[in-house]
Design an enzyme around this catalytic site. Structure first.
Site, PDB file in Angstrom:
ATOM      1  N   ASP A 288       0.967  -1.192   0.004  1.00  0.00           N
ATOM      2  CA  ASP A 288       0.012  -0.015  -0.116  1.00  0.00           C
ATOM      3  C   ASP A 288       0.953   1.318  -0.079  1.00  0.00           C
ATOM      4  O   ASP A 288       1.934   1.247   0.600  1.00  0.00           O
ATOM      5  CB  ASP A 288      -0.787   0.183   1.168  1.00  0.00           C
TER       6      ASP A 288
ATOM      7  N   ASN B  55     -12.951  -3.137   2.905  1.00  0.00           N
ATOM      8  CA  ASN B  55     -13.770  -2.080   2.859  1.00  0.00           C
ATOM      9  C   ASN B  55     -14.981  -2.385   1.796  1.00  0.00           C
ATOM     10  O   ASN B  55     -14.497  -2.615   0.674  1.00  0.00           O
ATOM     11  CB  ASN B  55     -13.118  -0.787   2.870  1.00  0.00           C
TER      12      ASN B  55
ATOM     13  N   HIS C  39     -10.527  -5.633  -3.047  1.00  0.00           N
ATOM     14  CA  HIS C  39      -9.220  -5.840  -2.430  1.00  0.00           C
ATOM     15  C   HIS C  39      -8.993  -6.501  -0.873  1.00  0.00           C
ATOM     16  O   HIS C  39      -9.879  -5.780  -0.192  1.00  0.00           O
ATOM     17  CB  HIS C  39      -8.012  -4.795  -2.663  1.00  0.00           C
ATOM     18  N   LEU C  40      -8.157  -7.050  -0.303  1.00  0.00           N
ATOM     19  CA  LEU C  40      -7.961  -7.292   0.802  1.00  0.00           C
ATOM     20  C   LEU C  40      -6.844  -6.604   1.321  1.00  0.00           C
ATOM     21  O   LEU C  40      -5.921  -6.183   0.607  1.00  0.00           O
ATOM     22  CB  LEU C  40      -7.353  -8.826   1.080  1.00  0.00           C
TER      23      LEU C  40
HETATM   24  P1  5GP Z   1      -9.866   1.261   0.164  1.00  0.00           P
HETATM   25  O1  5GP Z   1      -9.857   2.404   1.134  1.00  0.00           O
HETATM   26  O2  5GP Z   1     -10.192   1.168  -1.104  1.00  0.00           O
HETATM   27  O3  5GP Z   1     -10.108   0.168   0.942  1.00  0.00           O
HETATM   28  O4  5GP Z   1      -8.139   0.974  -0.008  1.00  0.00           O
HETATM   29  C1  5GP Z   1      -7.552   1.520  -1.054  1.00  0.00           C
HETATM   30  C2  5GP Z   1      -6.074   1.725  -0.654  1.00  0.00           C
HETATM   31  O5  5GP Z   1      -5.036   1.864  -1.636  1.00  0.00           O
HETATM   32  C3  5GP Z   1      -5.487   2.566   0.592  1.00  0.00           C
HETATM   33  O6  5GP Z   1      -5.093   2.278   1.392  1.00  0.00           O
HETATM   34  C4  5GP Z   1      -4.441   3.495  -0.471  1.00  0.00           C
HETATM   35  O7  5GP Z   1      -3.514   3.897   0.516  1.00  0.00           O
HETATM   36  C5  5GP Z   1      -4.094   2.483  -1.504  1.00  0.00           C
HETATM   37  N1  5GP Z   1      -3.628   3.266  -2.756  1.00  0.00           N
HETATM   38  C6  5GP Z   1      -4.282   4.140  -3.320  1.00  0.00           C
HETATM   39  N2  5GP Z   1      -3.542   4.721  -4.462  1.00  0.00           N
HETATM   40  C7  5GP Z   1      -2.535   3.795  -4.402  1.00  0.00           C
HETATM   41  C8  5GP Z   1      -1.562   3.596  -5.707  1.00  0.00           C
HETATM   42  O8  5GP Z   1      -1.293   4.309  -6.551  1.00  0.00           O
HETATM   43  N3  5GP Z   1      -0.517   2.637  -5.093  1.00  0.00           N
HETATM   44  C9  5GP Z   1      -0.709   1.719  -4.449  1.00  0.00           C
HETATM   45  N4  5GP Z   1       0.425   0.855  -4.001  1.00  0.00           N
HETATM   46  N5  5GP Z   1      -1.711   1.757  -3.260  1.00  0.00           N
HETATM   47  C10 5GP Z   1      -2.625   2.887  -3.455  1.00  0.00           C
END
Ligand code: 5GP
Ligand code: ZN
Length: 116
Positions: free
Chosen positions: A29, A84, A97-98
Site C-alpha cells: 500500500d 472495505n 482488495h484485501l
Molecule cells: P480502500 O480505501 O479502497 O479500501 O483502500 C485503497 C488503498 O489503496 C488505500 O489504503 C490507499 O493507500 C491505497 N492506494 C491508493 N492509491 C494507490 C497507489 O497508487 N498505489 C498503491 N500501491 N496503493 C494505493
C-alpha cells in the site's frame, strides 16, 4: 477507462509487488496504515464485495490463500485482513482488495491504525 488498480495490474503504474500469479496480485500500500501493509486483489476487475457472483467463489478463496502464503513467507505470526465495502465502508478504490496489516510491536500500537 481502467481503474487505478487495473493500471497497476497492467504495469502502467509502478507498484512494489509482493506476489503475483495468473489471477491474483499483491503489492505494498502506498500509504501504509501499519508497519506492514499489503493489498491483495484479483486481476479480474470486480468493483467490490457487493459485485461478487457465484462464479467468483474460487477466486475469493484464492485471495485468502494468497494472504496466508504471503504471511507465511514473511514470517508474520499474526495479521489483520480487512475489506472495505462501498464509500460508507471506507472503500476508496473500486477494485476488490484485501488489506493485509501486520508488524506492530505491541498490542497498543496495533489498535492505532484506523481503516481507511
Ligand atoms: P480502500 O480505501 O479502497 O479500501 O483502500 C485503497 C488503498 O489503496 C488505500 O489504503 C490507499 O493507500 C491505497 N492506494 C491508493 N492509491 C494507490 C497507489 O497508487 N498505489 C498503491 N500501491 N496503493 C494505493
Ligand atoms: Zn480494476
Amino acid at each position: 477507462m481502467q481503474c487505478l488498480f487495473c493500471k497497476i495490474i497492467n504495469k502502467e503504474i509502478p507498484s512494489d509487488i509482493v506476489y503475483e500469479d495468473e489471477k491474483v496480485i499483491s503489492f505494498k500500500d502506498i500509504h501504509p496504515k501499519a508497519p506492514i501493509h499489503f493489498l491483495i486483489l484479483p486481476k479480474k476487475h470486480i468493483p467490490s464485495v457487493n459485485h461478487l457472483e457465484e462464479t467468483d467463489k474460487e477466486l475469493v478463496g484464492n485471495l485468502f490463500l494468497v494472504a496466508k502464503n504471503i504471511a507465511r513467507d514473511k514470517n508474520l505470526n499474526g495479521y489483520k485482513l480487512i475489506v472495505n465495502v462501498g464509500r460508507e465502508g471506507g472503500q476508496l478504490i473500486d477494485h476488490l482488495h484485501l488489506h493485509l496489516l501486520a508488524g506492530w510491536k505491541s498490542p497498543e500500537e496495533r489498535e492505532i491504525p484506523k481503516m481507511p
